[in-house]
Scaffold this active site. Structure first.
Site, PDB file in Angstrom:
ATOM      1  N   LEU A 231      66.689  16.185 -11.274  1.00 17.85           N
ATOM      2  CA  LEU A 231      66.976  14.776 -11.116  1.00 17.85           C
ATOM      3  C   LEU A 231      66.897  14.023 -12.445  1.00 17.85           C
ATOM      4  CD1 LEU A 231      64.928  14.079  -7.847  1.00 17.85           C
ATOM      5  CD2 LEU A 231      67.376  14.585  -8.052  1.00 17.85           C
ATOM      6  N   PHE A 233      65.286  14.523 -16.839  1.00 21.44           N
ATOM      7  CA  PHE A 233      64.498  15.186 -17.869  1.00 21.44           C
ATOM      8  C   PHE A 233      63.966  14.144 -18.841  1.00 21.44           C
ATOM      9  CE2 PHE A 233      66.523  19.556 -17.419  1.00 21.44           C
ATOM     10  CZ  PHE A 233      65.330  20.174 -17.090  1.00 21.44           C
ATOM     11  N   ASN A 235      60.894  14.032 -22.355  1.00 21.63           N
ATOM     12  CA  ASN A 235      60.058  14.852 -23.217  1.00 21.63           C
ATOM     13  C   ASN A 235      58.745  15.222 -22.541  1.00 21.63           C
ATOM     14  OD1 ASN A 235      59.445  16.203 -25.605  1.00 21.63           O
ATOM     15  ND2 ASN A 235      58.463  14.418 -26.494  1.00 21.63           N
ATOM     16  N   GLY A 237      58.483  16.109 -19.368  1.00 24.97           N
ATOM     17  CA  GLY A 237      58.717  17.080 -18.311  1.00 24.97           C
ATOM     18  C   GLY A 237      59.885  16.639 -17.448  1.00 24.97           C
ATOM     19  N   GLY A 238      60.203  17.469 -16.454  1.00 20.36           N
ATOM     20  CA  GLY A 238      61.343  17.177 -15.594  1.00 20.36           C
ATOM     21  C   GLY A 238      60.922  16.618 -14.251  1.00 20.36           C
ATOM     22  N   ASP A 368      55.511  -1.177 -13.427  1.00 17.83           N
ATOM     23  CA  ASP A 368      56.770  -0.600 -13.922  1.00 17.83           C
ATOM     24  C   ASP A 368      57.907  -0.891 -12.948  1.00 17.83           C
ATOM     25  OD1 ASP A 368      58.329   0.731 -15.786  1.00 17.83           O
ATOM     26  OD2 ASP A 368      57.894   2.715 -14.999  1.00 17.83           O
TER      27      ASP A 368
END
Length: 890
Positions: A231, A233, A235, A237-238, A368
């Site tokens: 879904l 990526f 830095n 993690g995915g 956020d």
């Protein structure tokens, strides 16, 4: 937001600037200031300090060593490795300070460079093995992020891969210039920095690295889930969509795996992805049972990575729904359509507000809130995603990351942070330019007034108290820089009751450009897009640099400061030459000639010829206006016209011949590349078409018009006929109407072609391209990828009395000019505009004030707009100067 822009926002609150200038404003590592020992040379390359022993003869490529570190141990590791390399005379480089390390390993930093604090350059495999072994005894086992592209040595933080030592480039399969390796047969291939270790096919793994590779292959990275697709990526993690192997887990339905890599994806406080993931788990546990948050299935580990497993939420993000339904990006929207959309926006904002209140009742600040973190469920419910920045209100920690336009002023705390983001969201759903409110929060009032002219809204829809959040005018918490302020006079310049006052507009735009000039700097004269800091001479080029700004001032009839032209001459003498018209030195030579500095221009062209950066010397695959043959040919043709030397024309014809061969060879690959947005005026075949048309005008050779048609067909094949009657360039899942990458740029060249072949079947595309520019809303204001480009294209159609499918071109152009007020700001009392991404002001040709000046000059004063699209060809026409030193001349 394009995440590449974030590091360029740290150094200056008004303009994009280099990360290294920010790094220099904070503390460096002590090694950066240490005296260089005798027998060593030190140089600066951006954020890197490069150290090399005198007389060292490094290969152009080979096995390099990377050393990673955390913020806590970075200084110690730099000192240790620095001392080792000096003693062993191993060439190396290192990031100059902690801030640079933070940027290199931040959440949205490029994964290919992530984790690299130092790079060492062993001269051969013997030195590679010795260095790895000896350094392992000194720093082995120290914590640091995994360098994804490399093979880890033992427990780290040492990594190695085979790659280029010296920077040289070739054109990759996608048409972009990429770092290259040289094969044994002399050919070039891309030096790939992928997410896993790999070897070029001709390189054999040294025997002493085989145990490291075996250890890597033996690592068990198993989770009880089958991953269906990625879904997202970053830095850190995915994020993956998956299903559990055990149907009893989460009811056997879909789940989302959120990955955290150790020591990676740092925020501005140095907190890594795993710490944020664990924090998010705690927040979701506190919110368990609410329908507006995902449910935690489990927290798992695989190898060294952590995974937060959540239930999958059916639906679409608010951003996706907005992109699909926002009516102001489509022509001819009825009042009923606008009212329906407004009713949806009001309902959606109310649902978000109710869900946010539920989170607040549990004592949690979301922290956020932005459109990609709001999921709209099919049943009408709202679910918030990504709680890694959330905080308990009774132990509040300000978010260290945030989305542009939604991150609250630092004077707001606790629940007020979310209320500010909600107020921004209400505005964004109806006019999505909130990213620029950082520059001038008082713009919110103007935007709200504009919105209410389009959309029927209930009283109290806008939460003006938070949009006009009161913050101190000075100090680190100020709402915006004092040089960017609301100024009624500036708005009046663009939105008067009567006709536009072009002399006042021109004067104000040029005054802002002059006020922003930095002649004391050598890397740039005028602030602009981040591309001005890219490889080569973009800081003085046409698109993003001083050449383009000075060209625009000259072409627009504004005053040009001779000292600024002197700066450009000096920069062109000092900086390395690079090929191309829009970003290369050819474009700088063109601008210098237009500005009356022909000797300097011809000297530049001599240097380009010596470097074999001519129509005969540049590689076949580089064909565009930025660095390639199309732009070089147009510059050659300009000098043929103004000097009277036929050799320049011969060189331009050679460029056209080579472009024809390139297009023929690329025809077989056309289907593979359609829709990847490498088509268009700047990067695609339309540049070749423009050169062919200009050469036809010079020679009368109708074969050149055939070449122009073939090139235009190539780009038009990548366009789509949309349901709203528009023609736009496909770019993956979206379509684009702009000048640089989009249908308007193709349309500009099509109009030049149709001036000579008005009955061509390609004329059928023109009304749809024009209709794509008949819109109320454009996200950016600039010439290349914004409203000014649409003004330029529509003006060209108006001046040519072209068939625009029944559009009242004068009315549409006038509306676009007045809508520039949405982006207009005051810089030191003068008219200025935010650049691409809206986070900082820009003065350059491509994205900022210079390009807008050119567009308005074309629309209001019948002046020239884009370079090489001038009426009657070149601006300077005195036939003087020396003969060109090109292959054709020799």
């Amino acid at each position: 937001m394009d995440v590449r822009y974030e590091p360029f926002c740290f150094a200056d609150p008004v303009f994009y600037d280099t990360p290294e200038r920010w790094q220099r404003a904070v503390a460096d590592f002590p090694a950066t200031a240490a005296a260089v020992p005798a027998g060593w040379t030190r140089a600066w390359h951006g954020l890197w300090c490069v150290c090399q022993p005198d007389g060292a003869r490094l290969p152009v490529q080979g096995w390099k060593i990377h050393v990673s570190a955390t913020p806590d141990n970075a200084e110690r590791i730099v000192d240790t490795v620095y001392e080792y390399c000096i003693g062993r005379r191993v060439a190396f480089k290192f990031l100059r300070g902690p801030a640079a390390l933070l940027m290199q390993n931040s959440k949205y930093a490029p994964r290919g460079a992530s984790g690299k604090l130092l790079t060492l350059y062993p001269v051969d495999e013997t030195e590679l093995e010795r260095t790895l072994s000896e350094l392992d005894a000194l720093v082995g086992g120290e914590p640091g992020p995994y360098v994804l592209s490399d093979l880890r040595w033992n427990a780290g933080p040492l990594y190695t891969r085979y790659g280029a030592f010296a920077e040289f480039y070739h054109v990759g399969e996608g048409g972009a210039r990429e770092l290259a390796l040289r094969r044994p047969d002399g050919g070039l291939v891309t030096d790939r920095r992928g997410p896993v270790f790999s070897l070029p096919e001709w390189v054999k793994l040294p025997a002493f690295l085989e145990p490291q590779l075996a250890a890597r292959d033996a690592q068990r990275f198993e989770l009880p889930y089958q991953i269906e697709r990625v879904l997202h990526f970053s830095n850190g993690g995915g994020i993956y969509l998956a299903r559990p192997n055990d149907a009893a887990v989460a009811g056997g339905g879909k789940v989302v795996l959120k990955e955290g890599r150790p020591y990676s994806g740092l925020d501005q406080g140095g907190v890594d992805a795993i710490a944020r993931l664990g924090h998010e788990r705690e927040i979701l546990d506190r919110l368990r049972g609410l329908g507006c948050v995902p449910r935690v299935v489990e927290y798992a580990t695989a190898w060294e990575h952590h995974f937060l497993v959540e239930t999958f939420v059916e639906g679409e993000t608010l951003n996706s729904a907005f992109v699909r339904d926002f009516p102001l990006v489509h022509p001819g929207q009825s009042p009923e359509k606008l009212a329906d959309y407004a009713a949806w926006a009001v309902r959606t904002a109310d649902r978000v507000a109710r869900a946010l209140a539920e989170v607040h009742e549990r004592g949690v600040v979301f922290g956020d809130l932005h459109p990609n973190n709001v999921m709209l469920r099919p049943d009408g419910g709202v679910v918030f995603l990504d709680f890694e920045l959330a905080s308990p209100v009774d132990d509040y920690t300000p978010p260290r990351l945030g989305a542009g336009g939604f991150a609250a002023p630092r004077s707001l705390r606790g629940f007020d942070v979310d209320r500010y983001a909600l107020a921004s969201l209400r505005l964004w759903m109806l006019l999505p330019v909130v990213a620029m409110l950082h520059l001038d929060r008082q713009k919110a009032g103007q935007l709200m007034a504009s919105i209410q002219r389009y959309f029927p809204l209930p009283d109290g829809y806008f939460d003006t108290g938070y949009l006009h959040a009161a913050v101190p005018e000075a100090g680190p918490d100020r709402s915006g820089p004092p040089t960017v302020t609301a100024d009624p006079h500036v708005a009046t310049l663009l939105d008067p009751d009567g006709p536009h006052d072009w002399p006042s507009l021109r004067s104000s735009l040029s005054a802002a450009i002059a006020a922003a000039a930095t002649p004391e700097r050598t890397d740039r004269l005028f602030p602009g897009d981040i591309e001005q800091f890219a490889r080569g001479g973009h800081g003085h080029g046409l698109a993003y640099g001083a050449a383009g700004v000075l060209y625009a001032l000259h072409a627009g009839g504004a005053q040009v400061d001779p000292a600024h032209v002197d700066w450009l001459v000096e920069a062109s003498r000092r900086d390395p030459v690079t090929p191309g018209a829009l970003t290369g030195t050819h474009g700088t030579a063109y601008a210098l000639d237009v500005l009356g500095r022909r000797d300097a221009a011809l000297n530049l062209l001599d240097r380009l010829a010596e470097a074999k950066m001519t129509a005969s010397g540049i590689g076949d695959a580089v064909a565009d206006l930025t660095e390639g043959l199309a732009g070089i040919g147009l510059v050659d043709l300009h000098f043929a016209r103004v000097t009277g030397h036929s050799a320049w024309r011969d060189s331009a014809l050679l460029a056209a011949d080579r472009l024809a061969a390139h297009l023929a060879a690329a025809g077989e690959r056309r289907a593979e590349r359609l829709g990847e947005a490498r088509e268009g005026l700047v990067h695609g075949a339309s540049g070749a078409a423009l050169l062919a048309v200009r050469l036809y005008e010079e020679t009368g050779d109708t074969g050149l018009l055939d070449l122009a048609e073939d090139a235009l067909r190539r780009d038009l094949d990548a366009c789509r006929n949309m349901a709203d009657g528009t023609v736009q360039l496909a770019d993956g899942t979206r379509v684009l109407p702009y000048v640089a990458v989009g249908s308007a740029g193709i349309g500009l060249v099509l109009r030049e072609y149709l001036a000579h072949r008005p009955d061509s079947p390609l004329a059928a595309f023109e009304p749809g391209i024009a209709r794509a520019c008949d819109v109320e809303f454009v996200i950016q204001s600039g010439l290349f990828n914004g409203r000014a480009g649409m003004i330029t294209y529509l003006t060209r159609l108006r001046d040519a009395a072209a068939d625009a499918g029944g559009l009242d071109l004068d009315a549409v152009i006038e509306r676009h000019i007045r809508r520039l007020t949405w982006h207009a700001m005051s810089y030191r009392g003068h008219l200025a505009f935010p650049g691409d991404q809206l986070l900082r002001l820009s003065m350059d040709l491509a994205s900022g004030g210079a390009g807008i000046l050119l567009a308005l000059n074309a629309a209001l004063a019948a002046g020239d707009a884009l370079p090489f699209f001038g009426r009657g060809g070149s601006t300077a026409t005195t036939p003087t100067g020396k003969a060109p030193q090109t292959a054709a001349a020799r």
